[in-house]
Design an enzyme around this catalytic site. Structure first.
Site, PDB file in Angstrom:
ATOM      1  N   LEU A 130       0.928  -1.232   0.003  1.00  0.00           N
ATOM      2  CA  LEU A 130      -0.112   0.147  -0.158  1.00  0.00           C
ATOM      3  C   LEU A 130       1.080   1.338   0.173  1.00  0.00           C
ATOM      4  O   LEU A 130       1.863   1.094   0.591  1.00  0.00           O
ATOM      5  CB  LEU A 130      -0.759   0.096   1.258  1.00  0.00           C
ATOM      6  CG  LEU A 130      -1.758  -1.268   1.420  1.00  0.00           C
ATOM      7  CD1 LEU A 130      -2.830  -1.204   2.563  1.00  0.00           C
ATOM      8  CD2 LEU A 130      -2.705  -1.328   0.203  1.00  0.00           C
ATOM      9  N   GLY A 173       2.815  -5.995   7.517  1.00  0.00           N
ATOM     10  CA  GLY A 173       1.593  -4.796   7.788  1.00  0.00           C
ATOM     11  C   GLY A 173       0.687  -4.065   6.807  1.00  0.00           C
ATOM     12  O   GLY A 173      -0.521  -4.203   6.927  1.00  0.00           O
ATOM     13  N   ASP A 174       1.190  -3.767   5.829  1.00  0.00           N
ATOM     14  CA  ASP A 174       0.562  -3.290   4.826  1.00  0.00           C
ATOM     15  C   ASP A 174       0.962  -4.027   3.374  1.00  0.00           C
ATOM     16  O   ASP A 174       0.890  -3.377   2.133  1.00  0.00           O
ATOM     17  CB  ASP A 174       0.538  -1.877   4.507  1.00  0.00           C
ATOM     18  CG  ASP A 174       1.974  -1.159   4.344  1.00  0.00           C
ATOM     19  OD1 ASP A 174       2.866  -1.934   4.553  1.00  0.00           O
ATOM     20  OD2 ASP A 174       1.967   0.068   3.730  1.00  0.00           O
ATOM     21  N   GLU A 175       1.288  -5.109   3.482  1.00  0.00           N
ATOM     22  CA  GLU A 175       1.774  -6.181   2.407  1.00  0.00           C
ATOM     23  C   GLU A 175       1.006  -7.114   2.111  1.00  0.00           C
ATOM     24  O   GLU A 175       0.639  -7.855   3.026  1.00  0.00           O
ATOM     25  CB  GLU A 175       3.218  -6.556   2.533  1.00  0.00           C
ATOM     26  CG  GLU A 175       4.336  -5.710   2.282  1.00  0.00           C
ATOM     27  CD  GLU A 175       5.538  -6.378   2.558  1.00  0.00           C
ATOM     28  OE1 GLU A 175       5.971  -7.221   1.738  1.00  0.00           O
ATOM     29  OE2 GLU A 175       6.293  -5.765   3.348  1.00  0.00           O
TER      30      GLU A 175
END
Lengths: 347, 195
Positions: free
Chosen positions: A192, A233-235
């Site tokens: 993201l 986390g945001d992957e």
């Protein structure tokens, strides 16, 4: 007469004369000092007072209004006792008890239940301490076992609890099954963009909300048989089974970016993010191990990030003659479709 | 059933007959090697199923198995803590017998959701007593038989015990105290906590 009465009712009493000398000691109190006769000793020489504190002589003690006592033996073991002193004609009567020092006292002096008056709650207190300790120990063991089971369950879990997607462990399992060859597949690595800003400015709750919305988009834009995993986390990583068509994957990637760029609302505030995407296809690298292919998807993602974010890149095998092992290469997608020949673009 | 009761049965079976026997018994009871937790609650049916399976496995009648369980609870080192808690009942075997009236309350004081059947001791004179056990836990009288016998050993007293069956729903045990100081008995030191 008074001696006998007190011995039966209060085995830890002392009878003092007007000068503060012990005239008679209850049997349990005497048992605490087996080597020395208590009768004949001066009360204030045998005990150190902590309540009342400012007492210089026996007369002071007798003048003290409420008569409540807190004392300890001057010699070891310094067992503390609590009690009450009451003036009687010709002297005083002192009633003592162990109070909270009971647990140490039964050990230090080898006391038995016969040493306590039947009305004394000492035995019940000892019982309760032991029973509660046993119950507490059983509870503690249960908690430890539950904790261990919980950790084991979490380690074995395949689901990311926040998003409901598969977790990294699940993805590793899926990839491990790919290593034997077989069905062609593609790996899409999504990271993201601007997610950190959402977390930093709107808080973790907003960040969690965004991650859940992203997960929903990823699930909606993929097929049932695809593996969608949150791996960091945001992957995110998507494993596309039996789908290795560049134009089609490109359309999926662009559609994902477009949808993720739709502003998301959280508690009346707008969260704007985007995504960078890297893709690697098993058919373009025959014999490539799944973990290497994942690494290549990661390199392509890195290229997409460098290209200004909110875009996607395919991994391209290094040009022949390039000495660098595992050199990062990626294909620039054309405006409408992706050419089959890899354009090498070294970082 | 309170987990402590189930755990006690499990401890009795594994320490007396071995872990393999516990597995076969629980499998026969349809519980596949279950490990009971002392501080959880279980369906009452599980306890009966385990005891029935144990009786079948050993080929021993239920009453005898329950009496052996009672003996185990007082005499096995694994459950020394329980023996100590019972010894807090008093200086002599007679004191201990009188303390049985308080036993359910004492148990509840330690573990608030542990409910034991009401126990009532009656002194019949000349060293004879009757103990009635309330109806909440059928067969508990047989467990008490084992406990009373083993505690007599513990105090060094010589007693005769007889389970007189069920009267008005209560199990009745006749206790005859022949000698209070028959043997030396085991030490009980107030300050020595069981590990």
């Amino acid at each position: 007469m008074l001696d006998d009465l007190l011995t039966r009712l209060c085995p830890m009493h002392l009878i003092l004369d007007a000068e503060g000398t012990i005239r008679h000691a209850g049997p349990t109190l005497q048992k605490l000092r087996p080597g020395a006769q208590l009768a004949g000793q001066r009360f204030l020489e045998l005990f150190r007072l902590t309540r009342p504190r400012a007492v210089t002589g026996f007369a002071d003690l007798m003048a003290d209004a409420d008569g409540k006592l807190s004392v300890g033996f001057r010699d070891a073991p310094h067992t503390t006792l609590k009690g009450q002193i009451v003036a009687v004609p010709g002297g005083a009567v002192v009633a003592l008890s162990f109070g909270i020092s009971l647990l140490d006292a039964v050990r230090d002096y080898d006391l038995t239940s016969a040493d306590f008056a039947p009305t004394d709650l000492a035995i019940e207190l000892l019982y309760l301490v032991e029973a509660k300790s046993a119950a507490m120990e059983a509870s503690r063991q249960l908690n430890q076992r539950l904790q261990a089971a919980r950790i084991a369950a979490e380690e074995q879990a395949f689901t990311d609890t926040l998003t409901g997607l598969k977790n990294r462990r699940a993805m590793d399992h899926v990839l491990a099954r790919k290593s034997g060859g077989g069905m062609p597949y593609s790996l899409m690595h999504i990271d993201l963009d601007f997610f950190k800003q959402v977390n930093d400015t709107l808080g973790h709750a907003a960040g969690d909300h965004v991650l859940q919305q992203v997960a929903q988009v990823l699930v909606e834009e993929t097929r049932r048989e695809d593996t969608v995993a949150r791996v960091g986390g945001d992957e995110f990583v998507i494993v596309f089974d039996n789908l290795t068509d560049r134009p089609r994957l490109q359309r999926i990637a662009r559609r994902l970016i477009e949808r993720l760029e739709h502003p998301m609302r959280f508690q009346g505030r707008t969260c704007a993010i985007s995504a960078s995407i890297g893709l690697a296809l098993s058919v373009e690298e025959p014999g490539c191990a799944p973990e290497d292919l994942l690494h290549h998807a990661d390199l392509a993602l890195y290229a997409a990030k460098r290209a200004g974010r909110a875009t996607m890149r395919f991994y391209a095998t290094p040009a022949p003659g390039d000495a660098a092992r595992c050199a990062p290469g990626w294909a620039e997608p054309g405006r409408d479709e992706v050419g089959p020949e890899p354009g090498l673009n070294r970082a | 059933m309170h987990g402590l009761v189930n755990r006690a049965i499990q401890s009795f079976v594994t320490n007396t007959y071995g872990r393999a026997r516990w597995r076969s018994v629980t499998e026969a009871a349809g519980l596949g090697g279950i490990e009971f937790e002392a501080m959880l609650s279980y369906e009452d049916g599980l306890t009966d199923a385990v005891i029935d399976a144990l009786c079948a496995d050993l080929g021993v009648c239920r009453n005898d198995v329950l009496e052996d369980l009672g003996t185990y609870l007082v005499s096995h080192p694994e459950v020394e803590a329980l023996r100590r808690l019972l010894r807090f009942g008093g200086e002599s075997y007679v004191d201990f017998l009188h303390s049985l009236d308080d036993l359910p309350d004492r148990a509840r004081l330690a573990v608030s959701d542990l409910r034991l059947p009401v126990l009532e001791l009656r002194e019949e004179g000349a060293g004879r007593f009757t103990l009635t056990c309330g109806p909440d836990l059928p067969g508990f009288g047989w467990v008490m038989m084992g406990i009373l016998r083993a505690m007599a050993d513990d105090y060094g007293a010589l007693v005769m015990l007889e389970h007189d069956g069920i009267r008005d729903g209560d199990e009745v045990i006749a206790i005859t105290l022949i000698e209070t100081a028959f043997a030396k008995g085991r030490d009980f030191n107030l300050g020595a906590r069981a590990g």
